[in-house]
Enzyme design. Structure first.
Site, mmCIF file in Angstrom:
data_model
loop_
_atom_site.group_PDB
_atom_site.id
_atom_site.type_symbol
_atom_site.label_atom_id
_atom_site.label_comp_id
_atom_site.label_asym_id
_atom_site.label_seq_id
_atom_site.Cartn_x
_atom_site.Cartn_y
_atom_site.Cartn_z
ATOM 1 N N SER A 105 -12.143 9.036 2.090
ATOM 2 C CA SER A 105 -13.077 8.631 3.152
ATOM 3 C C SER A 105 -13.776 9.820 3.771
ATOM 4 C CB SER A 105 -12.322 7.942 4.289
ATOM 5 O OG SER A 105 -12.070 6.611 4.000
ATOM 6 N N ASP A 164 -19.552 1.236 7.822
ATOM 7 C CA ASP A 164 -18.184 1.594 8.206
ATOM 8 C C ASP A 164 -17.722 0.747 9.390
ATOM 9 O OD1 ASP A 164 -15.805 3.341 8.782
ATOM 10 O OD2 ASP A 164 -16.791 4.677 7.353
ATOM 11 N N HIS A 209 -12.794 5.440 12.496
ATOM 12 C CA HIS A 209 -13.158 5.904 11.153
ATOM 13 C C HIS A 209 -14.654 6.202 11.007
ATOM 14 C CE1 HIS A 209 -13.542 5.316 6.700
ATOM 15 N NE2 HIS A 209 -12.328 5.816 6.679
#
Ligand SMILES: [Ca+2]
Ligand SMILES: [Ca+2]
Length: 507
Positions: free
Chosen positions: A430, A179, A222
């Protein structure tokens, strides 16, 4: 039309209390989610080097012959993954790919990006707002709960709260978060962080410098959010992850602008394979193409390289889990119009056949493909779907207006950890994928010697069959927004069903 956009799964970051204003961002074709600023694409300058993958027959080492041909074509080898026959090359020669493809022993080769290699500045990709004291008023944790658990409707949705009474998962199991980086200094992540399995793969070559796996200031939160969803510690602070007893590793592959390029993703899978990672989470697509068409020689090379890397990881014992995407696309249809690719160049509307053009890594063979559900357990308005393409479903959140949670939870989105010791909401497939990665980690905890194939078989068998939602009019405007095909125990919205953490620790 959408603006060029990097591809962590367009983590729709909507701060608490702003859900109504930004609710449209959840609908397909209303892209460039308000809270998620798209960086400006750079224009390729002629003399700037581009990056390439060159795929040769694996297992024989890089032959001197191919090395010489790469040099003669104006290429410089960055690194070579001999295990899978993938060579990462930089070259300023605009004909490099075409030239090297004609060389004996080269199976495919292509450029991984349209933008030149970075001399980059950091771009703010939109940071979800941290929870404030005001928003926490009246949130009262029950005995045995971490303080923010009453806001985590997603835990009960997959029976993780019940699972935690039996087991938190094993510290011998590691989930690798491929990520934007993981802030391991976060108090909810630090106790469960596996440094030895963490790395920075952004250049396509592992950088093991201490802390290189962290997001730099201003980079996307994220990966840190994803890590907390998986394994935030049950420690009396903040929130609790789905598998709060397992370890989590940061495998940073997104560049400072948030692009997940092929060479970085290849590096990430190979690293995971070679560092004992039991499960990888992949909440992104490889930039710059949403779909890589195998009749294009450049895009085919990207599919080949990532396929080899993901397969290698699975052969080494890793279960790969990936987000299905946030465009409400029917991945089982005959044609999809993708307006977003290439997202680092000049995108244009492109009609593609999803059976020939792949969203990678999620559509690669062996990878667990995850659709998202909202707080009512229904497919999220944005989640991609399609019979035969979705394996399982899990909470990824939705607009609070469409699927509001039961009190005391207040947001239809998913709570996670944010860099700098904070917590906040995000939504997207996600956020669904890490729930599945965490349940796979619980299964691996229960069955330490299970192969990836067995872990996946148990994941699917233990999921709660979820019948198609029909008709599906998630925004209530009287028009059907997506059509689900298939029976209750295997369909286009939920695959084999919604994952079940309690089954994972008891069966
Ligand atoms: Ca905690
Ligand atoms: Ca509708």
């Amino acid at each position: 039309m959408t603006a060029p956009h990097p591809r962590y799964r367009r983590a729709i970051a909507i701060p608490l209390g702003m859900a109504t204003a930004t609710a449209l961002a959840f609908l397909p074709n209303v892209t460039a989610a308000a809270a998620d600023t798209a960086p400006t694409a750079s224009t390729a300058a002629d003399a700037s080097p581009l990056s390439y993958v060159v795929n040769v027959r694996p297992g024989h080492g890089t032959s001197a012959y191919v090395d010489k041909a790469i040099a003669e074509a104006g290429g410089t080898i960055v690194t070579s993954y001999d295990e899978i026959g993938v060579i990462v090359v930089h070259s300023a020669n605009p004909d490099f790919a075409r030239t090297i493809r004609t060389v004996h022993g080269v199976e495919s080769a292509g450029n991984t990006r349209n933008a030149p290699l970075p001399a980059q500045s950091t771009t703010d990709v939109g940071t979800p707002k941290a929870l404030t004291a005001e928003e926490l008023k009246g949130v009262q944790a029950a005995d045995g709960q971490d303080p923010l658990e009453p806001l985590q409707w997603d835990l009960a949705a997959i029976k993780a709260d019940k699972a935690h009474e039996k087991s938190l998962g094993s510290p011998k199991v590691t989930v690798g978060v491929i990520d934007t980086g993981v802030d391991d200094t976060h108090p909810d992540i630090a106790p469960n962080f596996n440094r030895n399995a963490s790395v920075n793969c952004v250049s396509g070559k592992p950088d093991t410098t201490d802390g290189a796996w962290r997001p730099a200031a201003g980079e996307s939160p994220h990966g840190t959010h994803v890590a907390g969803e998986i394994a935030a510690a049950k420690n009396g602070i903040g929130m609790t992850g789905v598998a709060p007893g397992v370890k989590v590793a940061g495998i940073k592959v997104a560049d400072p602008k948030g692009y997940f390029y092929t060479e970085a993703v290849v590096c990430g899978f190979v690293w995971a394979a070679e560092h004992g990672v039991d499960v990888t989470n992949n909440s992104y697509y490889t930039d710059p193409w949403y779909f890589n068409c195998t009749d294009d020689p450049d895009q085919k090379a990207l599919v080949d390289a990532v396929t080899r890397a993901a397969r290698f990881a699975e052969r080494k014992g890793t279960v790969n889990v990936a987000a299905a995407g946030n465009e409400n696309y029917d991945l089982a249809s005959d044609s999809i119009t993708d307006p977003s690719s290439p997202n680092d160049g000049t995108p244009s509307d492109r009609a593609i056949d999803p059976s020939k053009c792949l969203d990678i890594p999620t559509q690669l063979p062996g990878v667990v493909t995850v659709a998202a559900t909202g707080a009512k357990g229904i497919k999220s308005s944005f989640s991609n779907y399609g019979l035969g393409t979705i394996d399982v479903a899990a909470p990824g959140g939705d607009s609070t207006r469409y699927q509001a949670p039961a009190p005391p939870a207040t947001s239809g989105q998913i709570l996670g950890t944010l860099p700098g010791g904070k917590w906040g909401y995000m939504a997207g497939t996600s956020m669904a994928s890490p729930h599945v990665a965490a349940v796979a980690a619980l299964i691996k905890s229960t069955h330490p010697y299970a192969s990836p194939a067995l872990v996946k078989a148990l994941l699917y068998a233990e999921a709660d069959a979820t019948a198609c939602t029909d008709p599906y009019d998630i925004n209530g405007d009287g028009k059907v927004d997506a059509v689900c095909q298939g029976p209750k125990n295997y369909n286009g919205f939920y695959g084999w069903g919604t994952v079940d953490a309690l089954n994972a620790v008891t069966k």
